[in-house]
Design a protein around this motif. Sequence first.
Motif, PDB file in Angstrom:
ATOM      1  N   VAL A  48       0.841  -1.203   0.000  1.00 30.90           N
ATOM      2  CA  VAL A  48       0.000   0.000   0.000  1.00 30.90           C
ATOM      3  C   VAL A  48       0.875   1.251   0.000  1.00 30.90           C
ATOM      4  O   VAL A  48       0.649   2.187  -0.771  1.00 30.90           O
ATOM      5  CB  VAL A  48      -0.965  -0.009   1.209  1.00 30.90           C
ATOM      6  CG1 VAL A  48      -1.630   1.341   1.410  1.00 30.90           C
ATOM      7  CG2 VAL A  48      -2.013  -1.111   1.045  1.00 30.90           C
ATOM      8  N   GLU A  49       1.892   1.248   0.854  1.00 31.41           N
ATOM      9  CA  GLU A  49       2.784   2.400   0.953  1.00 31.41           C
ATOM     10  C   GLU A  49       3.582   2.602  -0.340  1.00 31.41           C
ATOM     11  O   GLU A  49       3.672   3.707  -0.871  1.00 31.41           O
ATOM     12  CB  GLU A  49       3.741   2.180   2.128  1.00 31.41           C
ATOM     13  CG  GLU A  49       4.670   3.338   2.391  1.00 31.41           C
ATOM     14  CD  GLU A  49       5.574   3.047   3.582  1.00 31.41           C
ATOM     15  OE1 GLU A  49       6.797   3.229   3.430  1.00 31.41           O
ATOM     16  OE2 GLU A  49       5.063   2.638   4.639  1.00 31.41           O
ATOM     17  N   ARG A  50       4.156   1.532  -0.847  1.00 27.05           N
ATOM     18  CA  ARG A  50       5.010   1.616  -2.028  1.00 27.05           C
ATOM     19  C   ARG A  50       4.237   2.041  -3.272  1.00 27.05           C
ATOM     20  O   ARG A  50       4.718   2.818  -4.075  1.00 27.05           O
ATOM     21  CB  ARG A  50       5.671   0.253  -2.253  1.00 27.05           C
ATOM     22  CG  ARG A  50       6.503   0.105  -3.511  1.00 27.05           C
ATOM     23  CD  ARG A  50       7.905   0.691  -3.445  1.00 27.05           C
ATOM     24  NE  ARG A  50       8.677   0.370  -2.299  1.00 27.05           N
ATOM     25  CZ  ARG A  50       9.571  -0.601  -2.199  1.00 27.05           C
ATOM     26  NH1 ARG A  50       9.790  -1.387  -3.212  1.00 27.05           N
ATOM     27  NH2 ARG A  50      10.247  -0.783  -1.090  1.00 27.05           N
ATOM     28  N   PHE A  51       3.039   1.507  -3.450  1.00 32.29           N
ATOM     29  CA  PHE A  51       2.300   1.743  -4.687  1.00 32.29           C
ATOM     30  C   PHE A  51       1.179   2.771  -4.545  1.00 32.29           C
ATOM     31  O   PHE A  51       0.447   3.018  -5.498  1.00 32.29           O
ATOM     32  CB  PHE A  51       1.796   0.406  -5.254  1.00 32.29           C
ATOM     33  CG  PHE A  51       2.944  -0.517  -5.564  1.00 32.29           C
ATOM     34  CD1 PHE A  51       3.725  -0.305  -6.694  1.00 32.29           C
ATOM     35  CD2 PHE A  51       3.293  -1.537  -4.701  1.00 32.29           C
ATOM     36  CE1 PHE A  51       4.815  -1.119  -6.970  1.00 32.29           C
ATOM     37  CE2 PHE A  51       4.382  -2.356  -4.965  1.00 32.29           C
ATOM     38  CZ  PHE A  51       5.142  -2.148  -6.098  1.00 32.29           C
ATOM     39  N   GLN A  52       1.089   3.372  -3.359  1.00 28.57           N
ATOM     40  CA  GLN A  52       0.134   4.452  -3.120  1.00 28.57           C
ATOM     41  C   GLN A  52      -1.287   4.087  -3.565  1.00 28.57           C
ATOM     42  O   GLN A  52      -2.007   4.907  -4.118  1.00 28.57           O
ATOM     43  CB  GLN A  52       0.604   5.744  -3.809  1.00 28.57           C
ATOM     44  CG  GLN A  52       1.910   6.294  -3.264  1.00 28.57           C
ATOM     45  CD  GLN A  52       1.780   6.698  -1.804  1.00 28.57           C
ATOM     46  OE1 GLN A  52       0.992   7.566  -1.474  1.00 28.57           O
ATOM     47  NE2 GLN A  52       2.529   6.064  -0.919  1.00 28.57           N
ATOM     48  N   SER A  53      -1.660   2.850  -3.325  1.00 28.28           N
ATOM     49  CA  SER A  53      -3.000   2.353  -3.631  1.00 28.28           C
ATOM     50  C   SER A  53      -3.387   1.353  -2.555  1.00 28.28           C
ATOM     51  O   SER A  53      -2.526   0.655  -2.018  1.00 28.28           O
ATOM     52  CB  SER A  53      -3.029   1.619  -4.977  1.00 28.28           C
ATOM     53  OG  SER A  53      -2.787   2.483  -6.034  1.00 28.28           O
ATOM     54  N   THR A  54      -4.672   1.270  -2.262  1.00 29.99           N
ATOM     55  CA  THR A  54      -5.120   0.245  -1.333  1.00 29.99           C
ATOM     56  C   THR A  54      -5.030  -1.112  -2.026  1.00 29.99           C
ATOM     57  O   THR A  54      -4.960  -1.191  -3.258  1.00 29.99           O
ATOM     58  CB  THR A  54      -6.579   0.470  -0.887  1.00 29.99           C
ATOM     59  OG1 THR A  54      -7.441   0.272  -2.015  1.00 29.99           O
ATOM     60  CG2 THR A  54      -6.778   1.854  -0.290  1.00 29.99           C
ATOM     61  N   ILE A  55      -5.048  -2.149  -1.232  1.00 26.73           N
ATOM     62  CA  ILE A  55      -5.017  -3.491  -1.810  1.00 26.73           C
ATOM     63  C   ILE A  55      -6.256  -3.707  -2.674  1.00 26.73           C
ATOM     64  O   ILE A  55      -6.162  -4.269  -3.771  1.00 26.73           O
ATOM     65  CB  ILE A  55      -4.873  -4.553  -0.703  1.00 26.73           C
ATOM     66  CG1 ILE A  55      -3.493  -4.396  -0.060  1.00 26.73           C
ATOM     67  CG2 ILE A  55      -5.053  -5.961  -1.265  1.00 26.73           C
ATOM     68  CD1 ILE A  55      -3.262  -5.214   1.163  1.00 26.73           C
TER      69      ILE A  55
END
Length: 178
Positions: A48-55
């Motif tokens: 989530v942190e790395r890709f700036q998206s929720t799962i």
Amino acid sequence: MNFVGGCQVLSDKNIYLVGFMGAGKSTVGRLLASALNVDFVDLDEMIVERFQSTINEIFTEKGEAVFRLFETDLLQEFSVKEGLVFSTGGGIIGAERNWQIMNSCGVVVFLACSWPTLLARLESSSERPLVNKNDLTSLKALYESRLELYQRADVQIDVDELSPEEVVSEIKQKLAQG
């Protein structure tokens, strides 16, 4: 080898918590890392942190296969470090590459949880994409299809009747026994 909190810990090994969603990997992982005075890595949180998206967003927009690639990449990236406690995603056990990484870098601990207990824990969750996407019959089939893979773990802890703190104590005992 180091003794931390009365527990013999392999200082150059990581501890990987595996199990179905809702088994308590994140909760137990935080407590275990604290009890052992080591760092904690929650792979789902890292994604989530790395890709700036929720799962949920990753599953919806990119698909589960892409999520699993992200998961393997982060597992490999963080596994080069030593003495960490990992909370893994419930499906990480589906890729042989992930087993190779975990087995070569640490001890795999399966948090075994019965279907009725998992169901009770998952029914109130809206943050889990596979819960949102699947009916309960499909979800139970997914759970059953993964059981054999989870059982490849080095250590199994039956968590149904245990508090998170009791699970941590059980893990520490089993690790101390070697």
